[in-house]
Design a protein around this motif. Structure first.
Motif, PDB file in Angstrom:
ATOM      1  N   ASN A  41     -14.950  56.324   2.065  1.00 48.19           N
ATOM      2  CA  ASN A  41     -13.623  55.698   1.980  1.00 48.19           C
ATOM      3  C   ASN A  41     -13.125  55.517   0.546  1.00 48.19           C
ATOM      4  O   ASN A  41     -12.706  54.432   0.142  1.00 48.19           O
ATOM      5  N   THR A  42     -13.185  56.587  -0.215  1.00 45.14           N
ATOM      6  CA  THR A  42     -12.622  56.577  -1.561  1.00 45.14           C
ATOM      7  C   THR A  42     -12.011  57.936  -1.858  1.00 45.14           C
ATOM      8  O   THR A  42     -12.559  58.967  -1.452  1.00 45.14           O
ATOM      9  N   VAL A  43     -10.906  57.937  -2.591  1.00 45.57           N
ATOM     10  CA  VAL A  43     -10.222  59.194  -2.897  1.00 45.57           C
ATOM     11  C   VAL A  43     -11.013  60.050  -3.874  1.00 45.57           C
ATOM     12  O   VAL A  43     -10.718  61.238  -4.036  1.00 45.57           O
ATOM     13  N   ASP A  44     -12.008  59.463  -4.526  1.00 47.74           N
ATOM     14  CA  ASP A  44     -12.779  60.187  -5.536  1.00 47.74           C
ATOM     15  C   ASP A  44     -14.027  60.868  -4.991  1.00 47.74           C
ATOM     16  O   ASP A  44     -14.761  61.506  -5.746  1.00 47.74           O
ATOM     17  N   GLN A  45     -14.275  60.746  -3.707  1.00 50.96           N
ATOM     18  CA  GLN A  45     -15.486  61.339  -3.154  1.00 50.96           C
ATOM     19  C   GLN A  45     -15.392  62.868  -3.145  1.00 50.96           C
ATOM     20  O   GLN A  45     -14.299  63.439  -3.056  1.00 50.96           O
ATOM     21  N   PRO A  46     -16.521  63.549  -3.258  1.00 51.03           N
ATOM     22  CA  PRO A  46     -16.507  65.022  -3.235  1.00 51.03           C
ATOM     23  C   PRO A  46     -16.145  65.550  -1.855  1.00 51.03           C
ATOM     24  O   PRO A  46     -16.419  64.904  -0.835  1.00 51.03           O
ATOM     25  N   PHE A  47     -15.505  66.708  -1.846  1.00 51.79           N
ATOM     26  CA  PHE A  47     -15.137  67.347  -0.580  1.00 51.79           C
ATOM     27  C   PHE A  47     -16.168  68.408  -0.222  1.00 51.79           C
ATOM     28  O   PHE A  47     -16.514  69.261  -1.043  1.00 51.79           O
ATOM     29  N   VAL A  48     -16.661  68.324   1.005  1.00 49.87           N
ATOM     30  CA  VAL A  48     -17.563  69.340   1.534  1.00 49.87           C
ATOM     31  C   VAL A  48     -17.012  69.779   2.880  1.00 49.87           C
ATOM     32  O   VAL A  48     -16.886  68.971   3.801  1.00 49.87           O
ATOM     33  N   ASN A  49     -16.659  71.052   2.985  1.00 47.16           N
ATOM     34  CA  ASN A  49     -16.097  71.546   4.250  1.00 47.16           C
ATOM     35  C   ASN A  49     -17.211  71.725   5.270  1.00 47.16           C
ATOM     36  O   ASN A  49     -18.217  72.387   5.007  1.00 47.16           O
ATOM     37  N   LYS A  50     -17.037  71.122   6.445  1.00 51.15           N
ATOM     38  CA  LYS A  50     -18.047  71.190   7.499  1.00 51.15           C
ATOM     39  C   LYS A  50     -18.055  72.529   8.224  1.00 51.15           C
ATOM     40  O   LYS A  50     -18.953  72.804   9.012  1.00 51.15           O
ATOM     41  N   TYR A  51     -17.056  73.368   7.935  1.00 50.01           N
ATOM     42  CA  TYR A  51     -16.906  74.629   8.670  1.00 50.01           C
ATOM     43  C   TYR A  51     -16.977  75.802   7.699  1.00 50.01           C
ATOM     44  O   TYR A  51     -16.207  75.872   6.739  1.00 50.01           O
ATOM     45  N   ASP A  52     -17.893  76.715   7.956  1.00 47.21           N
ATOM     46  CA  ASP A  52     -18.055  77.903   7.126  1.00 47.21           C
ATOM     47  C   ASP A  52     -16.893  78.856   7.378  1.00 47.21           C
ATOM     48  O   ASP A  52     -16.611  79.208   8.524  1.00 47.21           O
ATOM     49  N   LYS A  53     -16.231  79.271   6.312  1.00 45.36           N
ATOM     50  CA  LYS A  53     -15.045  80.118   6.472  1.00 45.36           C
ATOM     51  C   LYS A  53     -15.386  81.506   7.014  1.00 45.36           C
ATOM     52  O   LYS A  53     -14.507  82.180   7.555  1.00 45.36           O
ATOM     53  N   ASN A  54     -16.633  81.910   6.881  1.00 44.88           N
ATOM     54  CA  ASN A  54     -17.031  83.212   7.412  1.00 44.88           C
ATOM     55  C   ASN A  54     -17.374  83.141   8.902  1.00 44.88           C
ATOM     56  O   ASN A  54     -17.311  84.149   9.602  1.00 44.88           O
ATOM     57  N   GLU A  55     -17.738  81.959   9.365  1.00 41.85           N
ATOM     58  CA  GLU A  55     -18.111  81.796  10.774  1.00 41.85           C
ATOM     59  C   GLU A  55     -16.972  81.234  11.620  1.00 41.85           C
ATOM     60  O   GLU A  55     -16.869  81.528  12.811  1.00 41.85           O
ATOM     61  N   ASP A  56     -16.139  80.404  11.004  1.00 44.35           N
ATOM     62  CA  ASP A  56     -15.034  79.780  11.737  1.00 44.35           C
ATOM     63  C   ASP A  56     -13.888  79.540  10.768  1.00 44.35           C
ATOM     64  O   ASP A  56     -13.702  78.437  10.251  1.00 44.35           O
ATOM     65  N   VAL A  57     -13.115  80.584  10.522  1.00 43.43           N
ATOM     66  CA  VAL A  57     -12.058  80.488   9.519  1.00 43.43           C
ATOM     67  C   VAL A  57     -11.009  79.457   9.909  1.00 43.43           C
ATOM     68  O   VAL A  57     -10.513  78.700   9.062  1.00 43.43           O
ATOM     69  N   LEU A  58     -10.667  79.393  11.197  1.00 40.32           N
ATOM     70  CA  LEU A  58      -9.663  78.427  11.625  1.00 40.32           C
ATOM     71  C   LEU A  58     -10.168  76.996  11.456  1.00 40.32           C
ATOM     72  O   LEU A  58      -9.449  76.124  10.957  1.00 40.32           O
ATOM     73  N   GLY A  59     -11.412  76.746  11.855  1.00 42.95           N
ATOM     74  CA  GLY A  59     -11.989  75.427  11.668  1.00 42.95           C
ATOM     75  C   GLY A  59     -12.024  75.046  10.199  1.00 42.95           C
ATOM     76  O   GLY A  59     -11.737  73.897   9.831  1.00 42.95           O
ATOM     77  N   HIS A  60     -12.370  76.008   9.352  1.00 40.72           N
ATOM     78  CA  HIS A  60     -12.418  75.793   7.912  1.00 40.72           C
ATOM     79  C   HIS A  60     -11.040  75.368   7.394  1.00 40.72           C
ATOM     80  O   HIS A  60     -10.929  74.416   6.606  1.00 40.72           O
ATOM     81  N   LEU A  61     -10.001  76.056   7.825  1.00 36.95           N
ATOM     82  CA  LEU A  61      -8.640  75.752   7.381  1.00 36.95           C
ATOM     83  C   LEU A  61      -8.172  74.387   7.885  1.00 36.95           C
ATOM     84  O   LEU A  61      -7.576  73.602   7.136  1.00 36.95           O
ATOM     85  N   LEU A  62      -8.445  74.099   9.148  1.00 32.34           N
ATOM     86  CA  LEU A  62      -7.992  72.843   9.744  1.00 32.34           C
ATOM     87  C   LEU A  62      -8.691  71.645   9.102  1.00 32.34           C
ATOM     88  O   LEU A  62      -8.063  70.611   8.845  1.00 32.34           O
ATOM     89  N   TYR A  63      -9.980  71.773   8.857  1.00 33.40           N
ATOM     90  CA  TYR A  63     -10.729  70.671   8.245  1.00 33.40           C
ATOM     91  C   TYR A  63     -10.214  70.406   6.831  1.00 33.40           C
ATOM     92  O   TYR A  63      -9.995  69.254   6.442  1.00 33.40           O
ATOM     93  N   ARG A  64     -10.009  71.464   6.078  1.00 37.31           N
ATOM     94  CA  ARG A  64      -9.498  71.321   4.715  1.00 37.31           C
ATOM     95  C   ARG A  64      -8.101  70.707   4.726  1.00 37.31           C
ATOM     96  O   ARG A  64      -7.788  69.820   3.911  1.00 37.31           O
ATOM     97  N   LYS A  65      -7.269  71.147   5.643  1.00 35.35           N
ATOM     98  CA  LYS A  65      -5.898  70.630   5.736  1.00 35.35           C
ATOM     99  C   LYS A  65      -5.907  69.125   5.972  1.00 35.35           C
ATOM    100  O   LYS A  65      -5.201  68.377   5.287  1.00 35.35           O
ATOM    101  N   CYS A  66      -6.690  68.674   6.927  1.00 32.68           N
ATOM    102  CA  CYS A  66      -6.704  67.252   7.249  1.00 32.68           C
ATOM    103  C   CYS A  66      -7.332  66.433   6.131  1.00 32.68           C
ATOM    104  O   CYS A  66      -6.903  65.295   5.872  1.00 32.68           O
ATOM    105  N   TRP A  67      -8.305  66.990   5.431  1.00 31.48           N
ATOM    106  CA  TRP A  67      -8.911  66.257   4.317  1.00 31.48           C
ATOM    107  C   TRP A  67      -7.877  66.027   3.219  1.00 31.48           C
ATOM    108  O   TRP A  67      -7.777  64.926   2.651  1.00 31.48           O
ATOM    109  N   ILE A  68      -7.101  67.052   2.906  1.00 27.88           N
ATOM    110  CA  ILE A  68      -6.032  66.910   1.911  1.00 27.88           C
ATOM    111  C   ILE A  68      -5.067  65.809   2.336  1.00 27.88           C
ATOM    112  O   ILE A  68      -4.681  64.948   1.532  1.00 27.88           O
ATOM    113  N   ASP A  69      -4.661  65.832   3.601  1.00 30.92           N
ATOM    114  CA  ASP A  69      -3.728  64.824   4.103  1.00 30.92           C
ATOM    115  C   ASP A  69      -4.328  63.427   4.034  1.00 30.92           C
ATOM    116  O   ASP A  69      -3.631  62.449   3.733  1.00 30.92           O
ATOM    117  N   THR A  70      -5.624  63.317   4.312  1.00 33.73           N
ATOM    118  CA  THR A  70      -6.287  62.015   4.319  1.00 33.73           C
ATOM    119  C   THR A  70      -6.373  61.426   2.919  1.00 33.73           C
ATOM    120  O   THR A  70      -6.083  60.243   2.702  1.00 33.73           O
TER     121      THR A  70
END
Length: 203
Positions: free
Chosen positions: A21-50
């Motif tokens: 719960n801090t804006v300074d925390q590191p971002f780690v995408n839970k979805y591998d872009k090579n295995e699930d490109v859509l999941g990778h994009l959606l997770y990144r999108k929502c993290w940016i919004d959050t």
């Protein structure tokens, strides 16, 4: 349905963000872009919004230091650019997915691309999360919790409606009844040549 996946990923991203719960925390995408490109994009999108949601909370502190506020404003500007970039990446995914669909005669275009609907769905997930917090906040009054529960019920209904609309749009695109276009960014304020202030600084 597509939005079942999207809503689940958005909830996951928001829940994981709020563990630290801090804006300074590191971002780690839970979805591998090579295995699930859509999941990778959606997770990144929502993290940016959050992160941006919380930037917007912080900058509204009436006691914020002006220098810190300016620094934060720059971060919000950069976040907005990232958000727009992600919308275009998601739309590019859909364009590629449906590139071989034969558009039927009389097909129409929607008022917004699928990814801009996804953008609203991601923001809606954040509204649901934070309204749920308020509706169950133990140090709030009963009246406050009741009012927030009423708002939460509306947000949940809105999510069902928006999810249905997005899924219907994608179904129509897949069958050729709708077609999509993506108009690349026309933002002027970040461009050294289009923003007169930035252009004059270069001289």
């Amino acid at each position: 349905m597509f939005t079942d996946k999207a809503n689940a990923i958005f909830k996951e991203a928001i829940d994981i963000y709020h563990v630290i719960n801090t804006v300074d925390q590191p971002f780690v995408n839970k979805y591998d872009k090579n295995e699930d490109v859509l999941g990778h994009l959606l997770y990144r999108k929502c993290w940016i919004d959050t992160v941006q949601w919380h930037y917007e909370d912080i900058i509204r502190d009436p006691q914020i230091d002006p220098v810190a506020a300016l620094t934060l404003k720059r971060k919000i500007d950069a976040s907005n650019q990232d958000r727009t970039d992600m919308v275009e990446y998601i739309d590019s995914y859909f364009l590629e997915k449906y590139k071989d669909v034969t558009v039927k005669e009389g097909a129409t275009i929607n008022t917004e691309s699928p990814a801009w609907g996804v953008d609203r769905l991601s923001i809606l997930a954040l509204k649901v999360y934070h309204m749920q917090e308020e509706a169950t906040r133990e140090d709030a009054s009963d009246a406050h919790r009741a009012a927030c529960q009423t708002k939460l019920d509306v947000l949940l209904e809105q999510r069902v409606d928006l999810s249905t609309a997005i899924d219907n749009l994608l179904d129509d695109i897949s069958k050729g009844y709708k077609y999509m276009k993506v108009y690349k960014q026309m933002k002027m304020y970040n461009d050294d040549e289009l923003n007169p202030v930035l252009r004059n600084i270069k001289k």
